[in-house]
Design a protein around this motif. Structure first.
Motif, short mmCIF file in Angstrom:
data_model
loop_
_atom_site.label_atom_id
_atom_site.label_comp_id
_atom_site.label_asym_id
_atom_site.label_seq_id
_atom_site.Cartn_x
_atom_site.Cartn_y
_atom_site.Cartn_z
N ARG A 152 0.84 -1.21 0.00
CA ARG A 152 0.00 0.00 0.00
C ARG A 152 0.87 1.26 0.00
O ARG A 152 0.61 2.22 -0.72
CB ARG A 152 -0.90 -0.03 1.23
CG ARG A 152 -1.85 1.13 1.36
CD ARG A 152 -2.84 0.87 2.47
NE ARG A 152 -3.66 2.04 2.71
CZ ARG A 152 -3.37 2.95 3.62
NH1 ARG A 152 -2.30 2.83 4.38
NH2 ARG A 152 -4.17 3.99 3.77
N GLU A 168 -2.71 3.98 -2.12
CA GLU A 168 -4.00 3.41 -1.72
C GLU A 168 -4.83 2.96 -2.93
O GLU A 168 -5.44 1.89 -2.93
CB GLU A 168 -4.76 4.47 -0.90
CG GLU A 168 -6.20 4.13 -0.53
CD GLU A 168 -6.31 3.07 0.56
OE1 GLU A 168 -5.27 2.70 1.15
OE2 GLU A 168 -7.44 2.59 0.79
N GLU A 205 -14.92 -5.20 9.57
CA GLU A 205 -14.20 -3.93 9.63
C GLU A 205 -12.69 -4.17 9.60
O GLU A 205 -11.94 -3.50 8.88
CB GLU A 205 -14.59 -3.21 10.94
CG GLU A 205 -14.31 -1.74 10.99
CD GLU A 205 -15.05 -0.96 9.91
OE1 GLU A 205 -14.56 0.12 9.58
OE2 GLU A 205 -16.09 -1.43 9.37
N ALA A 206 -12.24 -5.17 10.35
CA ALA A 206 -10.81 -5.49 10.42
C ALA A 206 -10.30 -5.93 9.04
O ALA A 206 -9.20 -5.54 8.63
CB ALA A 206 -10.57 -6.58 11.46
N ALA A 255 -11.58 -5.08 6.13
CA ALA A 255 -11.60 -3.90 5.26
C ALA A 255 -10.37 -3.02 5.50
O ALA A 255 -9.85 -2.41 4.57
CB ALA A 255 -12.88 -3.10 5.50
N ASN A 256 -9.89 -2.99 6.74
CA ASN A 256 -8.78 -2.10 7.08
C ASN A 256 -7.40 -2.73 6.94
O ASN A 256 -6.41 -2.11 7.31
CB ASN A 256 -8.95 -1.58 8.52
CG ASN A 256 -10.07 -0.57 8.59
OD1 ASN A 256 -10.29 0.17 7.62
ND2 ASN A 256 -10.81 -0.56 9.68
N GLN A 257 -7.34 -3.95 6.41
CA GLN A 257 -6.03 -4.59 6.27
C GLN A 257 -5.10 -3.76 5.39
O GLN A 257 -5.53 -3.21 4.38
CB GLN A 257 -6.18 -5.99 5.67
CG GLN A 257 -6.30 -7.05 6.74
CD GLN A 257 -6.47 -8.42 6.13
OE1 GLN A 257 -6.24 -8.61 4.94
NE2 GLN A 257 -6.85 -9.37 6.94
N LYS A 299 -3.63 -1.11 6.42
CA LYS A 299 -3.47 0.21 7.04
C LYS A 299 -2.78 0.00 8.37
O LYS A 299 -3.27 -0.76 9.19
CB LYS A 299 -4.84 0.87 7.25
CG LYS A 299 -5.50 1.16 5.93
CD LYS A 299 -6.85 1.83 6.12
CE LYS A 299 -7.51 1.95 4.76
NZ LYS A 299 -8.95 2.12 4.82
#
Ligand code: DG2
Length: 248
Positions: free
Chosen positions: A102, A107, A240-241, A243-245, A247
């Motif tokens: 990333r 992004e 949620e976790a 989706a946020n991988q 970051k």
């Protein structure tokens, strides 16, 4: 017309490290083993008793199913396995760190590779340490079917024949069918089941180890669109976790 239960494997050791995994055959972490057992307990507590199990050829899905069936006291369940339920082949990203990728590519590119419907990552070289070119479990697969990278559309294209030829006949027989697979192979099946658009599927994430149940009508359409997680609260946080991988 039968009940479908989708189960993403428990956390793998590479999920825990934040690495792109795809077809690399990594094991469950200790947390993932606990999640798998909990998945079996959730089935048992909900009174959901599968009649047959379908898994990918990857050990994180196979071991998750084994641990869940152990917890549900269903060791005897008939099982079928197919490469068509394997995780999306992540191409040259396999083995790479998600957060570093990333940072390096930005992004937008990172999310195109992770969640776009039809843009695959660059293909993996056959001599890459994380290539499956020499993996004997895929030896019978004609070379044109052996992926070196895949986007979600490719996954749906190769999963659908298995859906129609192997899973639908079980559902049509009124069976409760457990499918133990992966974040992206299950996203492909859910896209098909719920009729999710190519654009909207980018926002759908599947949590590890929490059974997602579909009650299907005679046309194999969900009576409960979106399915029902057997632990909705835990699913919300875990989605949620995922989706946020990547970051930090
Ligand atoms: C993950 C999914 O697959 O990753 O291949 O890295 O479900 O087998 O752990 P799984 C991987 P994302 O597409 O969510 O980044």
């Amino acid at each position: 017309m039968g009940t479908l239960v989708l189960l993403r494997h428990g956390e793998s050791v590479w999920n825990a490290k934040g690495l792109f995994t795809g077809w690399v055959d990594v094991d469950l972490s200790a947390t993932g083993e606990d999640e798998a057992r909990r998945g079996g307990e959730l089935l048992k507590d909900a009174g959901v008793t599968p009649d047959i199990l379908h898994t990918s050829l990857l050990k994180r899905a196979i071991r998750t199913a084994n641990l869940a069936l152990d917890a549900a006291d269903l060791h005897w369940l008939p099982v079928e396995r197919s490469w068509r339920l394997n995780e999306r082949h992540y191409g040259a990203l396999q083995g790479k760190d998600k957060a570093q990728t990333r940072e390096e590519y930005g992004e937008e590119q990172f999310m195109i590779w992770r969640r776009s419907y039809d843009t695959p990552p660059p293909p993996i070289a056959d001599d890459d340490p994380y290539s499956q070119a020499a993996d004997t479990r895929y030896a019978q697969l004609p070379s044109e079917l052996r992926p070196r990278t895949e986007c979600l559309k490719d996954v749906l294209d190769r999963a659908l024949p298995y859906w129609y030829d192997a899973i639908v006949p079980d559902l049509a027989a009124g069976k409760t069918v457990l499918v133990a697979a992966h974040g992206n192979s299950l996203r492909a099946l859910v896209k098909h089941l719920d009729g999710i658009s190519d654009a909207d599927i980018a926002g759908l994430n599947i949590p590890t180890g929490i059974p997602l149940m579909y009650d299907l009508d005679d046309d194999f359409h969900p009576r409960n669109p979106g399915g029902t997680y057997l632990d909705p609260e835990a699913a919300k946080a875990a989605i949620e976790a995922v989706a946020n991988q990547g970051k930090k």
